[in-house]
Design an enzyme around this catalytic site. Structure first.
Site, PDB file in Angstrom:
ATOM      1  CG  ASP A  72      -0.763  -3.020   1.073  1.00  0.00           C
ATOM      2  OD1 ASP A  72      -1.720  -2.265   1.281  1.00  0.00           O
ATOM      3  OD2 ASP A  72      -0.768  -3.859   0.152  1.00  0.00           O
ATOM      4  NE  ARG A  77      -1.993   6.865   6.399  1.00  0.00           N
ATOM      5  CZ  ARG A  77      -1.859   6.782   7.734  1.00  0.00           C
ATOM      6  NH1 ARG A  77      -1.201   7.736   8.398  1.00  0.00           N
ATOM      7  NH2 ARG A  77      -2.391   5.783   8.400  1.00  0.00           N
ATOM      8  CB  THR A  83       7.415   3.694  -4.529  1.00  0.00           C
ATOM      9  OG1 THR A  83       7.028   2.306  -4.542  1.00  0.00           O
ATOM     10  CG2 THR A  83       8.216   3.986  -3.260  1.00  0.00           C
ATOM     11  CG  ASP A  94      -5.611  -5.165  -5.098  1.00  0.00           C
ATOM     12  OD1 ASP A  94      -5.176  -5.828  -4.133  1.00  0.00           O
ATOM     13  OD2 ASP A  94      -5.857  -3.939  -5.029  1.00  0.00           O
TER      14      ASP A  94
END
Length: 206
Positions: A72, A77, A83, A94
């Site tokens: 992701d 990138r 964002t 996470d």
């Protein structure tokens, strides 16, 4: 150690991750969708397999879906940068994934009456949360906190190796891995607090 491991791992995975990331973006898949999918996969591996004693399968599933952290990020990138919400979502997912892993491990150890291992898993859960919180709080105050010997990748690697070894017959390997992880996690919290303290002292002296 953490930075060396992460740089080496990222360099080795680049050739695999970038084509996949490019293909997903062309298919209209967003980085946020990959983040959520990775978390769901970790939950399946942790609760569907690890908590039921299928430690090898659980560790492998968690490892595969935890690698979406690389995917992701690469997609973000390539699409012009992460964002604010994407960064917030990634960090939040996470924490959900980490809680699932150590919660599942603690549950399974409790069913095996390995209460020392349960205690270690709970220490790892608390200390891991502190490792992340100290960094986030420092950055929120305008300081850096990119130090520590046990960042998230290392923590998942240690518990994963312990789970696999226990799954193939080394009964106490997971418990040993958890106590090792508990120790290095607590040490990492101390490292980060000392690092932030030194920065705060320098700012106060200016």
């Amino acid at each position: 150690m953490a930075k060396i491991f992460q740089v080496t791992a990222r360099a080795g995975m680049t050739r695999v991750v970038e084509p996949i990331a490019r293909g997903l973006l062309r298919a209209g898949v967003s980085p946020n969708a990959v983040t959520v999918t990775g978390t769901v996969g970790v939950l399946v591996g942790a609760f569907g397999f690890g908590a039921r004693g299928h430690l090898v399968a659980g560790a492998l599933i968690v490892t595969v879906f935890a690698l979406t952290d690389l995917l992701d990020g690469t997609m973000a990138r390539m699409s012009g940068g992460s964002t604010r919400f994407g960064a917030f979502l990634d960090s939040s997912m996470d924490r959900v994934a980490d809680s699932a892993v150590f919660g599942a491990v603690a549950y399974w150890l409790a069913t095996q009456q390995q209460y020392s291992g349960v205690a270690a898993a709970l220490v790892c859960l608390a200390a891991g949360g502190l490792v992340s919180y100290v960094k986030a709080r420092a950055e929120g105050l305008g300081m850096t906190c990119n130090v520590g010997i046990a960042e998230r990748t290392e923590r998942l690697l240690i518990v994963g190796v312990g789970g696999v070894l226990t799954g193939v017959g080394l009964d106490r390997a997971l418990e040993v891995a958890l106590w090792l992880l508990a120790a290095v996690s607590i040490f990492t919290v101390g490292q980060r607090m000392a690092h932030v303290y030194r920065q705060a002292q320098r700012v106060g002296a200016e």
